[in-house]
Design an enzyme around this catalytic site. Sequence first.
Site, PDB file in Angstrom:
ATOM      1  N   GLU A  94     -26.921  -5.460  28.510  1.00 34.48           N
ATOM      2  CA  GLU A  94     -27.164  -4.908  27.173  1.00 34.48           C
ATOM      3  C   GLU A  94     -25.892  -4.341  26.549  1.00 34.48           C
ATOM      4  O   GLU A  94     -25.689  -4.445  25.332  1.00 34.48           O
ATOM      5  CB  GLU A  94     -28.258  -3.829  27.239  1.00 34.48           C
ATOM      6  CG  GLU A  94     -29.661  -4.367  27.426  1.00 34.48           C
ATOM      7  CD  GLU A  94     -29.930  -4.855  28.842  1.00 34.48           C
ATOM      8  OE1 GLU A  94     -30.850  -5.686  29.026  1.00 34.48           O
ATOM      9  OE2 GLU A  94     -29.221  -4.397  29.780  1.00 34.48           O
ATOM     10  N   HIS A 164     -41.330  -0.357  30.417  1.00 35.99           N
ATOM     11  CA  HIS A 164     -41.636  -1.350  29.381  1.00 35.99           C
ATOM     12  C   HIS A 164     -42.545  -0.776  28.307  1.00 35.99           C
ATOM     13  O   HIS A 164     -43.307  -1.513  27.673  1.00 35.99           O
ATOM     14  CB  HIS A 164     -42.294  -2.591  29.992  1.00 35.99           C
ATOM     15  CG  HIS A 164     -41.422  -3.334  30.947  1.00 35.99           C
ATOM     16  ND1 HIS A 164     -41.282  -2.961  32.257  1.00 35.99           N
ATOM     17  CD2 HIS A 164     -40.625  -4.423  30.773  1.00 35.99           C
ATOM     18  CE1 HIS A 164     -40.447  -3.785  32.868  1.00 35.99           C
ATOM     19  NE2 HIS A 164     -40.022  -4.675  31.988  1.00 35.99           N
TER      20      HIS A 164
END
Length: 359
Positions: A94, A164
Amino acid sequence: ALGLAAATQKAAPAGLTPTTTIAQVRENHTGEQARTRRVNFFTAINDALNIALDSDPKAITFGEDVSFGGVFRCTSGLLEKYGSDRVFNTPLCEQGIAGFAIGAAAMGYTPIAEIQFADYIFPAFDQIVNEAAKYRYRSGGMFNCGGLTIRTPCGAVGHGGHYHSQSPEAFFTHVPGLKVVIPSSPKDAKGLLLSSIRDNNPVIFFEPKIMYRTAVEEVPTGDYMTPLGKAKTVREGTDITLVGWGNQVGTLQQAANEVEEEGISCEVIDLRTLLPWDVDTVAESVAKTGRLLVSHEAPLTSGFGAEIVSTISKECFLNLEAPPSRVCGMDTPFPLVLEPFYLPRQFRVVHEIKQSLNF
């Protein structure tokens, strides 16, 4: 990937030629806005990406599994249409995704980066906060990465657990130089994403992933933009103002429907943009109703609801009939089996509405 385009001018929108008259442009635009189709949230996102890539030859989109359509299928079909120079996968990094996107934006491209889950955005935090947000300021306006948009799915999904399901928007609303956007409907998702891509500032675009397939409505088929920084009153009322964003707007509407049976009239406001947020719309509503409730999935402490309550307490102090309240996620890591108890569900909102009315 950046060896793709020597193009320096944006292509004309589809259907236009150098001889198209102003009247024809207006007629085409009106026709596009009149035509709609019933689509879900992720299809609206896909439509916006398609329009952005089609209308701007320097637009590129990339991230983990993006060329395959992404884990939520938001980028389906884009590789086949625009090629691997403009739609491509990245390593599972990321920080690298964000750093590459900043560099591309600084060189005049329009990068639309995807972080696969908002929970994964933290390794990119330094790049976003210390580089993207400050790039124009630190160079005295000589350079900028304003063409940067970072998309990322956020929020609860029913089975995501603590890696998540998070809603980290408040971290980024504390950073001058960024814009933070969270839509709550397919129509707004498309219009706000196109506005974010075309805005001259870096934008973090959060997408409530539980809505990808559950939220369905009529969406214009053409190119349109929904203004950033402008809230939407989705339900008018007189007794209390309910403010939320993303999936929580639906919860607020359900709570408003429930208490309406007891004669309580709720005004529901979808903030849509958190940075900058629409103080005027909320303040005008609270001046009318005298009460405020803010609700979001993120934890209570230091959530963005605190900023809204603080500002409105000052702006509407003499109008308030009760202390502003917040109905939010718990101050714990996001749980798995205990998710129903963590989330600010309808019954909690209804309880707090009644508490405010009975103050």
